[in-house]
Write a protein that holds these residues in place. Structure first.
Motif, PDB file in Angstrom:
ATOM      1  N   PHE A  39       0.831  -1.203   0.000  1.00 37.31           N
ATOM      2  CA  PHE A  39       0.000   0.000   0.000  1.00 37.31           C
ATOM      3  C   PHE A  39       0.867   1.256   0.000  1.00 37.31           C
ATOM      4  O   PHE A  39       0.651   2.179  -0.803  1.00 37.31           O
ATOM      5  CB  PHE A  39      -0.933  -0.002   1.214  1.00 37.31           C
ATOM      6  CG  PHE A  39      -1.762   1.245   1.329  1.00 37.31           C
ATOM      7  CD1 PHE A  39      -2.856   1.448   0.503  1.00 37.31           C
ATOM      8  CD2 PHE A  39      -1.444   2.217   2.272  1.00 37.31           C
ATOM      9  CE1 PHE A  39      -3.626   2.602   0.605  1.00 37.31           C
ATOM     10  CE2 PHE A  39      -2.205   3.368   2.388  1.00 37.31           C
ATOM     11  CZ  PHE A  39      -3.300   3.566   1.554  1.00 37.31           C
ATOM     12  N   GLN A  42       2.762   1.678  -3.322  1.00 34.91           N
ATOM     13  CA  GLN A  42       1.844   2.061  -4.401  1.00 34.91           C
ATOM     14  C   GLN A  42       1.476   3.536  -4.293  1.00 34.91           C
ATOM     15  O   GLN A  42       1.448   4.258  -5.279  1.00 34.91           O
ATOM     16  CB  GLN A  42       0.595   1.172  -4.349  1.00 34.91           C
ATOM     17  CG  GLN A  42      -0.387   1.382  -5.475  1.00 34.91           C
ATOM     18  CD  GLN A  42      -1.466   2.407  -5.147  1.00 34.91           C
ATOM     19  OE1 GLN A  42      -1.889   2.549  -4.014  1.00 34.91           O
ATOM     20  NE2 GLN A  42      -1.884   3.133  -6.145  1.00 34.91           N
ATOM     21  N   ARG A  43       1.231   4.008  -3.086  1.00 43.66           N
ATOM     22  CA  ARG A  43       0.799   5.396  -2.877  1.00 43.66           C
ATOM     23  C   ARG A  43       1.956   6.395  -2.970  1.00 43.66           C
ATOM     24  O   ARG A  43       1.766   7.505  -3.424  1.00 43.66           O
ATOM     25  CB  ARG A  43       0.107   5.534  -1.519  1.00 43.66           C
ATOM     26  CG  ARG A  43      -1.215   4.786  -1.433  1.00 43.66           C
ATOM     27  CD  ARG A  43      -2.347   5.493  -2.187  1.00 43.66           C
ATOM     28  NE  ARG A  43      -2.711   6.684  -1.443  1.00 43.66           N
ATOM     29  CZ  ARG A  43      -2.622   7.920  -1.922  1.00 43.66           C
ATOM     30  NH1 ARG A  43      -2.209   8.140  -3.134  1.00 43.66           N
ATOM     31  NH2 ARG A  43      -2.951   8.943  -1.177  1.00 43.66           N
ATOM     32  N   THR A  44       3.149   5.993  -2.507  1.00 40.10           N
ATOM     33  CA  THR A  44       4.271   6.933  -2.488  1.00 40.10           C
ATOM     34  C   THR A  44       5.191   6.773  -3.701  1.00 40.10           C
ATOM     35  O   THR A  44       6.059   7.615  -3.915  1.00 40.10           O
ATOM     36  CB  THR A  44       5.121   6.762  -1.214  1.00 40.10           C
ATOM     37  OG1 THR A  44       5.727   5.459  -1.222  1.00 40.10           O
ATOM     38  CG2 THR A  44       4.284   6.969   0.039  1.00 40.10           C
ATOM     39  N   LYS A  45       5.013   5.696  -4.438  1.00 40.37           N
ATOM     40  CA  LYS A  45       5.878   5.393  -5.597  1.00 40.37           C
ATOM     41  C   LYS A  45       7.348   5.304  -5.179  1.00 40.37           C
ATOM     42  O   LYS A  45       8.250   5.654  -5.925  1.00 40.37           O
ATOM     43  CB  LYS A  45       5.722   6.457  -6.693  1.00 40.37           C
ATOM     44  CG  LYS A  45       4.313   6.726  -7.135  1.00 40.37           C
ATOM     45  CD  LYS A  45       3.720   5.560  -7.876  1.00 40.37           C
ATOM     46  CE  LYS A  45       2.376   5.937  -8.492  1.00 40.37           C
ATOM     47  NZ  LYS A  45       1.285   5.134  -8.035  1.00 40.37           N
ATOM     48  N   PHE A  64      -1.948  12.145   4.719  1.00 45.17           N
ATOM     49  CA  PHE A  64      -1.777  10.750   4.311  1.00 45.17           C
ATOM     50  C   PHE A  64      -1.867   9.816   5.518  1.00 45.17           C
ATOM     51  O   PHE A  64      -2.297   8.678   5.396  1.00 45.17           O
ATOM     52  CB  PHE A  64      -0.459  10.568   3.559  1.00 45.17           C
ATOM     53  CG  PHE A  64      -0.240   9.165   3.043  1.00 45.17           C
ATOM     54  CD1 PHE A  64      -1.234   8.492   2.342  1.00 45.17           C
ATOM     55  CD2 PHE A  64       0.951   8.516   3.260  1.00 45.17           C
ATOM     56  CE1 PHE A  64      -1.040   7.202   1.869  1.00 45.17           C
ATOM     57  CE2 PHE A  64       1.162   7.236   2.789  1.00 45.17           C
ATOM     58  CZ  PHE A  64       0.164   6.575   2.093  1.00 45.17           C
ATOM     59  N   GLU A  67      -5.360   8.720   5.870  1.00 41.26           N
ATOM     60  CA  GLU A  67      -5.667   7.706   4.866  1.00 41.26           C
ATOM     61  C   GLU A  67      -5.073   6.359   5.274  1.00 41.26           C
ATOM     62  O   GLU A  67      -5.702   5.307   5.114  1.00 41.26           O
ATOM     63  CB  GLU A  67      -5.108   8.137   3.510  1.00 41.26           C
ATOM     64  CG  GLU A  67      -5.475   7.208   2.379  1.00 41.26           C
ATOM     65  CD  GLU A  67      -4.949   7.671   1.033  1.00 41.26           C
ATOM     66  OE1 GLU A  67      -4.904   6.821   0.125  1.00 41.26           O
ATOM     67  OE2 GLU A  67      -4.584   8.847   0.875  1.00 41.26           O
ATOM     68  N   LEU A  68      -3.881   6.402   5.826  1.00 41.25           N
ATOM     69  CA  LEU A  68      -3.218   5.186   6.290  1.00 41.25           C
ATOM     70  C   LEU A  68      -4.003   4.545   7.433  1.00 41.25           C
ATOM     71  O   LEU A  68      -4.174   3.327   7.475  1.00 41.25           O
ATOM     72  CB  LEU A  68      -1.799   5.538   6.725  1.00 41.25           C
ATOM     73  CG  LEU A  68      -0.820   4.419   7.002  1.00 41.25           C
ATOM     74  CD1 LEU A  68      -0.720   3.449   5.831  1.00 41.25           C
ATOM     75  CD2 LEU A  68       0.545   5.007   7.311  1.00 41.25           C
ATOM     76  N   HIS A  71      -6.948   2.819   5.962  1.00 44.08           N
ATOM     77  CA  HIS A  71      -6.485   1.611   5.266  1.00 44.08           C
ATOM     78  C   HIS A  71      -6.217   0.479   6.264  1.00 44.08           C
ATOM     79  O   HIS A  71      -6.637  -0.665   6.037  1.00 44.08           O
ATOM     80  CB  HIS A  71      -5.221   1.908   4.459  1.00 44.08           C
ATOM     81  CG  HIS A  71      -4.598   0.697   3.861  1.00 44.08           C
ATOM     82  ND1 HIS A  71      -5.129   0.061   2.760  1.00 44.08           N
ATOM     83  CD2 HIS A  71      -3.515  -0.031   4.232  1.00 44.08           C
ATOM     84  CE1 HIS A  71      -4.386  -0.999   2.473  1.00 44.08           C
ATOM     85  NE2 HIS A  71      -3.408  -1.076   3.345  1.00 44.08           N
TER      86      HIS A  71
END
Length: 109
Positions: A39, A42-45, A64, A67-68, A71
């Motif tokens: 996760f 994917q979100r931070t690249k 964020f 959001e974490l 999640h």
């Protein structure tokens, strides 16, 4: 009239995957860590090591972090509240993994 014959299934029924205290701790830890890492990456690249401080590196901002939190609660079926709502519990993948396992009842208390 002939009676229809049926083949009997001789295989054992599938057992559900163990959870909580029934699960092997190493497997559960690995699965939680992988889910969190995937996760975050994917979100931070960005590749994220399990012990990196997500806040000091700037990978996780306060927005964020919310959001974490959502999640973690939705992915692992846990409720994070009260004294568990601290930055330290979300500072790294390792910290979040320990939090999830503890809230599930399978970690150190």
């Amino acid at each position: 009239m002939s009676t229809p014959t049926t083949e009997q299934d001789t295989t054992a029924p599938a057992q559900p995957a163990p959870t909580g205290q029934d699960a092997a701790p190493a497997e559960d830890t690995t699965a939680v860590r992988r889910t969190l890492t995937a996760f975050l990456e994917q979100r931070t690249k960005t590749a994220v090591a399990a012990d990196v401080d997500l806040f000091s590196t700037g990978l996780v901002t306060s927005l964020f972090a919310m959001e974490l939190l959502v999640h973690v609660e939705q992915s692992f079926g846990v409720q994070v509240g009260g004294s568990d709502l601290t930055l330290d519990n979300f500072r790294s993948v390792d910290a979040m993994t320990a939090l999830v396992l503890r809230l599930r009842g399978g970690g150190d208390e």
